[in-house]
Design an enzyme around this catalytic site. Structure first.
Site, PDB file in Angstrom:
ATOM      1  N   ALA A   1       0.850  -1.188   0.000  1.00  0.00           N
ATOM      2  CA  ALA A   1       0.000   0.000   0.000  1.00  0.00           C
ATOM      3  C   ALA A   1       0.886   1.238   0.000  1.00  0.00           C
ATOM      4  O   ALA A   1       2.022   1.193   0.480  1.00  0.00           O
ATOM      5  CB  ALA A   1      -0.880  -0.022   1.242  1.00  0.00           C
TER       6      ALA A   1
ATOM      7  N   GLY B   1       0.722  -5.147   0.788  1.00  0.00           N
ATOM      8  CA  GLY B   1      -0.424  -5.261  -0.119  1.00  0.00           C
ATOM      9  C   GLY B   1      -0.055  -5.889  -1.455  1.00  0.00           C
ATOM     10  O   GLY B   1      -0.895  -6.508  -2.107  1.00  0.00           O
TER      11      GLY B   1
ATOM     12  N   GLU C   1      -0.328  -9.437  -0.966  1.00  0.00           N
ATOM     13  CA  GLU C   1      -1.753  -9.769  -0.789  1.00  0.00           C
ATOM     14  C   GLU C   1      -2.506  -9.759  -2.125  1.00  0.00           C
ATOM     15  O   GLU C   1      -3.395 -10.589  -2.347  1.00  0.00           O
ATOM     16  CB  GLU C   1      -2.374  -8.795   0.216  1.00  0.00           C
TER      17      GLU C   1
ATOM     18  N   GLU D   1       4.300  -5.155   7.293  1.00  0.00           N
ATOM     19  CA  GLU D   1       3.453  -4.122   7.898  1.00  0.00           C
ATOM     20  C   GLU D   1       3.742  -3.854   9.369  1.00  0.00           C
ATOM     21  O   GLU D   1       3.596  -2.728   9.838  1.00  0.00           O
ATOM     22  CB  GLU D   1       1.964  -4.495   7.739  1.00  0.00           C
TER      23      GLU D   1
HETATM   24  N1  CAA Z   1       4.614   3.251  -0.445  1.00  0.00           N
HETATM   25  C1  CAA Z   1       5.059   4.414  -0.922  1.00  0.00           C
HETATM   26  N2  CAA Z   1       6.261   4.571  -1.501  1.00  0.00           N
HETATM   27  C2  CAA Z   1       7.048   3.498  -1.572  1.00  0.00           C
HETATM   28  C3  CAA Z   1       6.661   2.238  -1.103  1.00  0.00           C
HETATM   29  C4  CAA Z   1       5.368   2.133  -0.529  1.00  0.00           C
HETATM   30  N3  CAA Z   1       4.883   0.966  -0.062  1.00  0.00           N
HETATM   31  N4  CAA Z   1       7.659   1.354  -1.304  1.00  0.00           N
HETATM   32  C5  CAA Z   1       8.641   2.029  -1.902  1.00  0.00           C
HETATM   33  N5  CAA Z   1       8.281   3.327  -2.079  1.00  0.00           N
HETATM   34  C6  CAA Z   1       9.043   4.405  -2.678  1.00  0.00           C
HETATM   35  C7  CAA Z   1      10.196   4.861  -1.791  1.00  0.00           C
HETATM   36  O1  CAA Z   1       9.733   5.791  -0.831  1.00  0.00           O
HETATM   37  C8  CAA Z   1      11.123   5.466  -2.805  1.00  0.00           C
HETATM   38  O2  CAA Z   1      10.631   6.735  -3.159  1.00  0.00           O
HETATM   39  P1  CAA Z   1      11.627   8.011  -3.145  1.00  0.00           P
HETATM   40  O3  CAA Z   1      12.573   7.731  -4.274  1.00  0.00           O
HETATM   41  O4  CAA Z   1      10.718   9.152  -3.407  1.00  0.00           O
HETATM   42  O5  CAA Z   1      12.292   8.020  -1.826  1.00  0.00           O
HETATM   43  C9  CAA Z   1      10.955   4.573  -4.031  1.00  0.00           C
HETATM   44  O6  CAA Z   1       9.694   3.900  -3.848  1.00  0.00           O
HETATM   45  C10 CAA Z   1      12.025   3.508  -4.165  1.00  0.00           C
HETATM   46  O7  CAA Z   1      12.068   2.794  -2.943  1.00  0.00           O
HETATM   47  P2  CAA Z   1      13.420   2.542  -2.127  1.00  0.00           P
HETATM   48  O8  CAA Z   1      14.398   3.670  -2.374  1.00  0.00           O
HETATM   49  O9  CAA Z   1      13.066   2.274  -0.714  1.00  0.00           O
HETATM   50  O10 CAA Z   1      13.956   1.230  -2.849  1.00  0.00           O
HETATM   51  P3  CAA Z   1      14.909   0.114  -2.234  1.00  0.00           P
HETATM   52  O11 CAA Z   1      15.264  -0.775  -3.386  1.00  0.00           O
HETATM   53  O12 CAA Z   1      16.008   0.703  -1.447  1.00  0.00           O
HETATM   54  O13 CAA Z   1      13.981  -0.716  -1.200  1.00  0.00           O
HETATM   55  C11 CAA Z   1      11.954  -1.861  -0.542  1.00  0.00           C
HETATM   56  C12 CAA Z   1      12.912  -1.471  -1.690  1.00  0.00           C
HETATM   57  C13 CAA Z   1      12.678  -2.829   0.393  1.00  0.00           C
HETATM   58  C14 CAA Z   1      10.761  -2.550  -1.171  1.00  0.00           C
HETATM   59  C15 CAA Z   1      11.535  -0.591   0.234  1.00  0.00           C
HETATM   60  O14 CAA Z   1      11.108   0.390  -0.703  1.00  0.00           O
HETATM   61  C16 CAA Z   1      10.435  -0.825   1.218  1.00  0.00           C
HETATM   62  O15 CAA Z   1      10.666  -1.357   2.292  1.00  0.00           O
HETATM   63  N6  CAA Z   1       9.176  -0.409   0.854  1.00  0.00           N
HETATM   64  C17 CAA Z   1       8.039  -0.507   1.756  1.00  0.00           C
HETATM   65  C18 CAA Z   1       7.525  -1.946   1.838  1.00  0.00           C
HETATM   66  C19 CAA Z   1       6.368  -2.011   2.829  1.00  0.00           C
HETATM   67  O16 CAA Z   1       6.517  -1.714   4.001  1.00  0.00           O
HETATM   68  N7  CAA Z   1       5.189  -2.425   2.354  1.00  0.00           N
HETATM   69  C20 CAA Z   1       3.981  -2.516   3.162  1.00  0.00           C
HETATM   70  C21 CAA Z   1       3.116  -1.290   2.930  1.00  0.00           C
HETATM   71  S1  CAA Z   1       1.738  -1.191   4.037  1.00  0.00           S
HETATM   72  C22 CAA Z   1       0.602  -2.248   3.405  1.00  0.00           C
HETATM   73  O17 CAA Z   1       0.759  -2.823   2.345  1.00  0.00           O
HETATM   74  C23 CAA Z   1      -0.651  -2.372   4.253  1.00  0.00           C
HETATM   75  C24 CAA Z   1      -1.692  -3.296   3.730  1.00  0.00           C
HETATM   76  O18 CAA Z   1      -1.562  -4.503   3.757  1.00  0.00           O
HETATM   77  C25 CAA Z   1      -2.963  -2.751   3.281  1.00  0.00           C
END
Ligand code: CAA
Length: 302
Positions: free
Chosen positions: A107, A150, A153, A173
């Site tokens: 998400a 997500g 999921e 999450e």
């Molecule tokens: N939401 C918004 N932006 C996101 C994102 C997300 N879930 N995942 C990555 N991005 C963005 C980053 O903020 C970054 O943007 P900027 O360049 O503006 O900073 C861009 O995408 C590239 O990401 P990274 O620089 O972090 O890339 P990386 O290769 O170093 O890391 C990653 C990759 C490990 C996937 C890391 O991006 C990460 O941990 N992302 C979040 C994953 C996460 O926590 N997902 C769960 C979301 S909550 C959810 O899904 C709830 C639900 O069930 C409903």
């Protein structure tokens, strides 16, 4: 007529005796208001095209700069496109993939950050994502990289997952102070077992790579090579499905999915009814005749 409807929303109208050569195998569309053609639309967050001589719909999540984070706009685009492809006469199966190095990294955290409990409960997010489960045609997820939160999921809501070599599945999450909200706490356990699902969800950092995802039954298999190879393979699988009798495919998907919702005995009853339903299809007659006559079947999707 006898009406039969299972919990996935598949509705079949059976003639009282199963002797009719045709069954009116129409699908209840009460939830979908005449979806329009997804190929003529300009979506904000996805790309949609038709491949395999127009029999397969290919949807690419298209927010690569944010690893295809699942914003509300993307959710509305995706559900709209899936419903449109589901309603299309020409499309027999759907491939879902992500542009860039992720399937979807979850998400959109930036969009969720300032929400409060009221706005979450009042908004269609995240429950609207479950509309993916109402799509009757098979969806194949081609997971090319991160499928986190997500993203994992959404993949779990698809019917077949093909994993690229760089696929990574996880539910991080808890690290954000929240929990999986698009079905992860319920669906993951059925794929990988309670202990592993707990470790994945509770630590937020136990991710499955492509090989382990396959070993655990989360993904069907690993496709070696590039993203293009993965997508081509997913299209090829979808193309094989699209060549089958469409109503038989829809009935088979509903029958398999009923195993998630019911007891074994109830599921076997549903299977028996659905198996019987195929005997009112012209395609069932054609399939068996073609086998006996040693030729390829010519399905008319009726
Ligand atoms: N939401 C918004 N932006 C996101 C994102 C997300 N879930 N995942 C990555 N991005 C963005 C980053 O903020 C970054 O943007 P900027 O360049 O503006 O900073 C861009 O995408 C590239 O990401 P990274 O620089 O972090 O890339 P990386 O290769 O170093 O890391 C990653 C990759 C490990 C996937 C890391 O991006 C990460 O941990 N992302 C979040 C994953 C996460 O926590 N997902 C769960 C979301 S909550 C959810 O899904 C709830 C639900 O069930 C409903």
């Amino acid at each position: 007529m006898i009406q039969y409807a299972n919990q996935q929303g598949l509705q079949l109208d059976f003639p009282k005796s199963f002797t009719s050569s045709r069954i009116s195998c129409h699908i209840s569309e009460s939830r979908v208001q005449a979806p329009s053609d997804p190929f003529s639309k300009k979506y904000r967050c996805i790309e949609v095209s038709a491949v395999e001589q127009g029999t397969v719909g290919l949807i690419s999540l298209n927010r690569p700069d944010v690893l295809n984070a699942l914003s509300e706009d993307l959710m509305h685009d995706l559900i709209d496109a899936l419903q449109g492809l589901d309603a299309s006469q020409e499309i027999g199966a759907i491939v879902l993939t992500g542009k860039g190095k992720a399937f979807a990294a979850g998400a959109d955290i930036k969009e969720l950050k300032d929400k409060d409990i009221v706005s979450i409960f009042m908004s269609p997010f995240p429950s609207k994502w479950n509309d993916i489960m109402k799509i009757k045609k098979p969806i194949i997820a081609a997971v090319n990289g991160y499928a986190l939160g997500g993203g994992c999921e959404v993949a779990l809501m698809c019917d077949i997952i093909l994993a690229g070599e760089k696929a990574v599945f996880g539910q991080p999450e808890l690290k954000l102070g929240t929990i999986p909200g698009m079905g992860g706490t319920q669906r993951l356990i059925r794929e990988v077992g309670k202990s592993r699902a707990m470790e994945m969800i509770l630590t937020g950092s136990y991710f499955l790579d492509a090989q382990e995802a396959c070993q655990r039954g989360l993904a069907s298999r690993v496709v070696a090579g590039s993203n293009a190879d993965l997508i081509n393979e997913a299209i090829s699988v979808a193309g094989k499905i699209a060549k089958q009798s469409r109503p038989a495919v829809i009935i088979a998907k509903a029958a398999v999915n009923s195993a998630y919702e019911t007891s074994l005995q109830e599921g076997l009853k549903q299977e028996k009814a659905l198996f019987g339903a195929t005997f009112a299809l012209a395609d069932r007659k054609e399939g068996m005749s073609a086998f006996i006559e040693k030729r390829e079947p010519q399905f008319v999707h009726k």
